[in-house]
Scaffold this active site. Structure first.
Site, short mmCIF file in Angstrom:
data_model
loop_
_atom_site.label_atom_id
_atom_site.label_comp_id
_atom_site.label_asym_id
_atom_site.label_seq_id
_atom_site.Cartn_x
_atom_site.Cartn_y
_atom_site.Cartn_z
N ASN A 154 52.79 -20.38 41.92
CA ASN A 154 51.92 -21.31 41.12
C ASN A 154 52.72 -22.08 39.99
O ASN A 154 53.09 -21.52 38.71
CB ASN A 154 50.83 -20.53 40.61
CG ASN A 154 49.77 -21.50 39.61
OD1 ASN A 154 49.79 -22.58 39.80
ND2 ASN A 154 49.03 -20.74 38.87
N TRP A 155 52.83 -23.37 40.25
CA TRP A 155 53.59 -24.15 39.26
C TRP A 155 52.84 -24.45 38.04
O TRP A 155 53.37 -25.21 37.23
CB TRP A 155 54.37 -25.44 39.77
CG TRP A 155 55.51 -24.93 40.77
CD1 TRP A 155 56.08 -23.86 41.20
CD2 TRP A 155 56.09 -26.19 41.57
NE1 TRP A 155 57.17 -23.96 42.14
CE2 TRP A 155 57.37 -25.27 42.42
CE3 TRP A 155 55.96 -27.44 41.69
CZ2 TRP A 155 58.01 -25.92 43.25
CZ3 TRP A 155 57.13 -27.99 42.73
CH2 TRP A 155 58.13 -27.36 43.29
N LYS A 156 51.49 -24.52 38.13
CA LYS A 156 50.82 -24.93 37.24
C LYS A 156 50.87 -26.53 36.98
O LYS A 156 51.23 -27.02 37.74
CB LYS A 156 50.86 -24.01 35.94
CG LYS A 156 50.53 -22.47 36.28
CD LYS A 156 50.41 -21.73 35.07
CE LYS A 156 50.23 -20.29 35.42
NZ LYS A 156 49.75 -19.51 34.40
N HIS B 187 41.03 -19.28 39.40
CA HIS B 187 42.18 -18.73 38.34
C HIS B 187 41.52 -18.95 36.96
O HIS B 187 40.49 -19.80 36.58
CB HIS B 187 43.36 -19.91 38.19
CG HIS B 187 44.41 -19.34 37.72
ND1 HIS B 187 44.92 -19.28 36.20
CD2 HIS B 187 45.64 -18.77 38.10
CE1 HIS B 187 45.83 -19.01 35.97
NE2 HIS B 187 46.49 -18.43 37.26
N GLU C 26 42.61 -19.62 34.07
CA GLU C 26 42.57 -21.02 33.22
C GLU C 26 41.56 -22.05 33.68
O GLU C 26 41.23 -22.63 33.00
CB GLU C 26 44.01 -21.56 33.50
CG GLU C 26 45.19 -20.75 32.99
CD GLU C 26 46.54 -20.95 33.46
OE1 GLU C 26 47.60 -20.03 32.99
OE2 GLU C 26 46.91 -21.68 34.49
N GLU D 73 44.43 -10.71 39.17
CA GLU D 73 45.41 -11.13 37.92
C GLU D 73 44.56 -10.64 36.48
O GLU D 73 43.55 -11.64 36.05
CB GLU D 73 45.37 -12.69 38.14
CG GLU D 73 46.35 -13.07 38.81
CD GLU D 73 46.83 -14.58 38.36
OE1 GLU D 73 48.35 -14.85 38.53
OE2 GLU D 73 46.03 -15.29 38.11
N GLY E 150 50.97 -14.65 31.53
CA GLY E 150 51.79 -15.37 30.86
C GLY E 150 52.17 -14.82 29.32
O GLY E 150 52.55 -15.42 28.38
N SER F 288 52.39 -12.07 34.74
CA SER F 288 53.85 -11.42 34.17
C SER F 288 54.95 -10.80 35.28
O SER F 288 55.51 -9.67 35.01
CB SER F 288 53.80 -10.47 32.87
OG SER F 288 53.04 -11.32 31.92
N GLY G 153 53.54 -16.90 38.47
CA GLY G 153 53.41 -18.00 37.50
C GLY G 153 54.63 -18.79 37.07
O GLY G 153 55.44 -19.51 37.57
N GLY G 154 54.96 -18.44 35.64
CA GLY G 154 55.98 -18.98 34.93
C GLY G 154 57.26 -18.85 35.62
O GLY G 154 58.16 -19.52 35.78
#
Length: 241
Positions: A8-10, A89, A91, A157, A163, A203, A224-225
């Protein structure tokens, strides 16, 4: 069952050139991997530019067409060879005020055109996990036909782990997987609960990824990150191959 690693590049990267470079580097890094399906979920605008790995979208609207300014439909995604869609998600729930009811509408539309929804669920720090997951699963999966569950992926999640660097322990992840299966078994059938794919996100990195697959009871990972770091992400993929 083939393991699933979803990137997931967001809202990254900033340019098309960077997106193509990142995608091609990942593609080259995982080309020898055989037992993993790697899915890249970039921002909408980069989807037409990327070819060679499975693609997913980060969200979608719940109508196929119409006067919905600024939205993207499931059919549009399908025509771009997208196979997966991340829905619910944390977010999107937080910043876009998405509710379980809205997510349920999106799931149905995504399934109707043959795409596979990755449905995110998870509790905030201090919340009652049992209550939150029960409510999210019951409302998000409301009136979904049993035959559609072979296309559905559940992404556990915990919001407090996204994150933050505070990843969920392997034992807690395993217990959460069992809880999710129990809730789905109660809502539908035990056979459905046993077959549904459950992945973990929060994470995830190259050091802990393998343990989640081997001991956490999950069928894959939502990254994610770390998916924006070519070396880190390819390490994650190779660690679970």
């Amino acid at each position: 069952m083939q393991k699933l690693i979803v990137a997931n590049w967001k809202m990254n990267p900033e340019t098309a050139e960077e997106a193509k470079k990142l995608f091609d580097s990942v593609k080259n890094g995982v080309k020898k991997v055989k037992n993993i399906e790697v899915v890249i979920c970039p921002p909408f605008i980069y989807l037409p530019l990327l070819k060679g790995l499975a693609l997913g979208a980060q969200n979608v609207f719940y109508k196929e067409s119409g006067a919905f300014t600024g939205e993207v439909s499931p059919l549009m995604l399908k025509n771009l060879n997208v196979q997966y869609v991340i829905l619910g998600h944390s977010e999107a729930r937080k910043y876009l005020n998405e509710t379980n009811e809205l997510i349920n509408k999106k799931i149905k539309e995504v399934l109707a055109v043959g795409l596979k929804p990755i449905i995110c669920i998870g509790e905030k720090e201090g919340e009652d996990k049992n209550k939150v997951l029960q409510e999210q699963l019951k409302e998000c999966l409301k009136s979904i036909e049993k035959k559609e569950f072979e296309k559905i992926i559940i992404a556990y999640e915990p919001v407090w782990a996204i994150g933050t660097g505070k990843n969920c322990s392997i034992e807690e992840t395993m217990n959460s997987v069992l809880l999710i299966k129990k809730i789905i078994a109660d809502l539908y059938k035990k056979e459905i609960a046993e077959k549904i794919r459950i992945i973990y996100g929060g994470s995830v990195n190259g050091k802990n990824s393998r343990e989640y697959i081997l001991k956490g009871g999950v069928s894959g990972l939502l990254v994610g990150g770390a998916s924006l770091d070519v070396n880190e992400f390819t390490q994650i993929v190779k660690s679970v191959d």
